[in-house]
Motif scaffolding. Structure first.
Motif, PDB file in Angstrom:
ATOM      1  N   ASP A   1      39.932  47.434   9.396  1.00  0.00           N
ATOM      2  CA  ASP A   1      41.322  47.167   9.725  1.00  0.00           C
ATOM      3  C   ASP A   1      41.846  47.435  10.451  1.00  0.00           C
ATOM      4  OD1 ASP A   1      40.398  46.479   6.907  1.00  0.00           O
ATOM      5  OD2 ASP A   1      39.733  48.997   6.153  1.00  0.00           O
TER       6      ASP A   1
ATOM      7  N   LEU B   1      49.241  50.210  13.770  1.00  0.00           N
ATOM      8  CA  LEU B   1      49.968  50.417  12.449  1.00  0.00           C
ATOM      9  C   LEU B   1      51.184  51.319  13.087  1.00  0.00           C
ATOM     10  CD1 LEU B   1      47.555  51.450   9.475  1.00  0.00           C
ATOM     11  CD2 LEU B   1      49.064  49.427   9.997  1.00  0.00           C
TER      12      LEU B   1
ATOM     13  N   GLY C   1      48.355  56.597   3.109  1.00  0.00           N
ATOM     14  CA  GLY C   1      47.787  54.823   3.327  1.00  0.00           C
ATOM     15  C   GLY C   1      48.145  53.203   2.825  1.00  0.00           C
TER      16      GLY C   1
ATOM     17  N   VAL D   1      49.216  49.590   2.881  1.00  0.00           N
ATOM     18  CA  VAL D   1      47.784  49.452   3.868  1.00  0.00           C
ATOM     19  C   VAL D   1      47.420  48.400   3.191  1.00  0.00           C
ATOM     20  CG1 VAL D   1      46.775  49.079   5.756  1.00  0.00           C
ATOM     21  CG2 VAL D   1      48.666  50.535   5.931  1.00  0.00           C
TER      22      VAL D   1
END
Length: 356
Positions: A8, A14, A350, A353
């Motif tokens: 990921d 990020l 999160g 995402v």
């Protein structure tokens, strides 16, 4: 609670990075000592020193305390009555949360964490329960996190908050941690996960340090541009030569912009301490920086006061407090080894995402 795998998006991708220890904290995480055998019969004294440490931290910021069973919780509550402590019942092998706990990362005011593998410094002790601590912390906070397959201990890495990390070859390059990772491999990994632009290396640490020479026992960042490093005054001592090599190396190092660091010498304790398994590794570099304070280990040693005098000018606006660590060092570490800071900010979940 969102889990991210290595496939990921990485923390750096990020926009997350590891903040320095002196950035504001939401809390400090610790575990409560419970096994007299692991402490070579010193558990009562260790618990007394832990209580003083936790009560001091709790004057400045909340403490999140993991207790492994009913006896531990009862003992801790008795010693820490009225302190700003939240208790968590979770299995523990030992209390070195700097290494077994998570490493937190931040993006603006959002805070997530990384769950690295922990294998007790290359399989030296039991670790299966301690390896679960980051997952427990993430669940307790409801915090999104990355699960990594690599072994990495918080005590093995210093960061300055401006893109630079510092570690030791004697620790990171052992074949009992990540045998396939080279210096370049670590640099790439820590860039992706912690946002480090530059990874610096020292040779090794103190004699008989079972962590294989963690950086937090010898050399610490106290600001983006200043380091303190341990020095031994006795040329016949086994620590003299490696500490001198580290000092010389640090004086040649530069930050992410190519500027040299200010390097301040910090004495090691004057007296040689022996424990159940040989020489102990007492050090003043294992201090812990919190909201408005710094706690520095003291060993009833001739250099205790001198160490505080060296450190106080380096932390303007913070109380530099010496606390006893003579019993705690019997286990091989001190205040930085048993603490893990949770940066201030909102818990990142999160949800925005898209996972692979």
């Amino acid at each position: 609670m969102t889990h991210f795998s290595p496939a990921d998006p990485s923390p750096h991708a990020l926009g997350f990075a590891m903040p320095p220890e002196w950035a504001p904290h939401a809390a400090t995480w610790l575990g409560w000592p419970a096994d007299d055998e692991l402490w070579f019969g010193h558990l009562a004294g260790v618990r007394s020193e832990f209580a003083e440490l936790i009560k001091t931290i709790a004057r400045f910021e909340p403490v999140q305390l993991i207790v492994r069973d009913e006896e531990s919780e009862r003992d801790a509550r008795l010693r820490l009555e009225d302190a700003n402590v939240t208790y968590h019942r979770q299995a523990l092998d030992d209390v070195w949360l700097r290494d077994s706990g998570p490493i937190f990362v931040r993006r603006g005011q959002q805070v997530g964490l990384i769950n690295w593998r922990f294998n007790a410094w290359g399989g030296k002790f039991e670790f299966e329960n301690d390896n679960q601590v980051p997952e427990y912390v993430a669940g307790a906070l409801g915090m999104a996190h990355w699960d990594r397959p690599e072994v990495l201990e918080g005590g093995g890495l210093e960061v300055n908050g401006a893109g630079v990390g510092l570690t030791t070859r004697s620790c990171f390059l052992t074949d009992t941690r990540n045998p396939d990772l080279t210096e370049a491999g670590y640099a790439a990994l820590l860039q992706q996960t912690l946002g480090l632009e530059k990874l610096l290396w020292l040779g090794g640490g103190l004699e008989n340090d079972h962590t294989d020479g963690h950086i937090d026992t010898i050399t610490r960042f106290v600001s983006e541009t200043t380091l303190v490093t341990s020095v031994e005054s006795d040329p016949d001592d086994a620590n003299f030569a490696p500490m001198q090599r580290n000092l010389a190396a640090l004086r040649e190092m530069t930050d992410a912009s190519g500027q040299p660091f200010t390097v301040v010498e910090l004495p090691l304790p004057a007296a040689r301490l022996e424990g159940a398994e040989g020489r102990l590794p007492p050090t003043y570099a294992n201090f812990y920086i919190g909201n408005g304070f710094v706690v520095v280990p003291q060993y009833h040693d001739a250099n205790d006061k001198k160490a505080l005098e060296v450190l106080r000018p380096l932390f303007p606006g913070r109380q530099v407090i010496g606390l006893p660590s003579r019993q705690l060092i019997e286990g091989g570490g001190s205040f930085h080894c048993v603490t893990q800071q949770q940066p201030a900010g909102e818990v990142w979940r999160g949800k925005e995402v898209e996972l692979s």
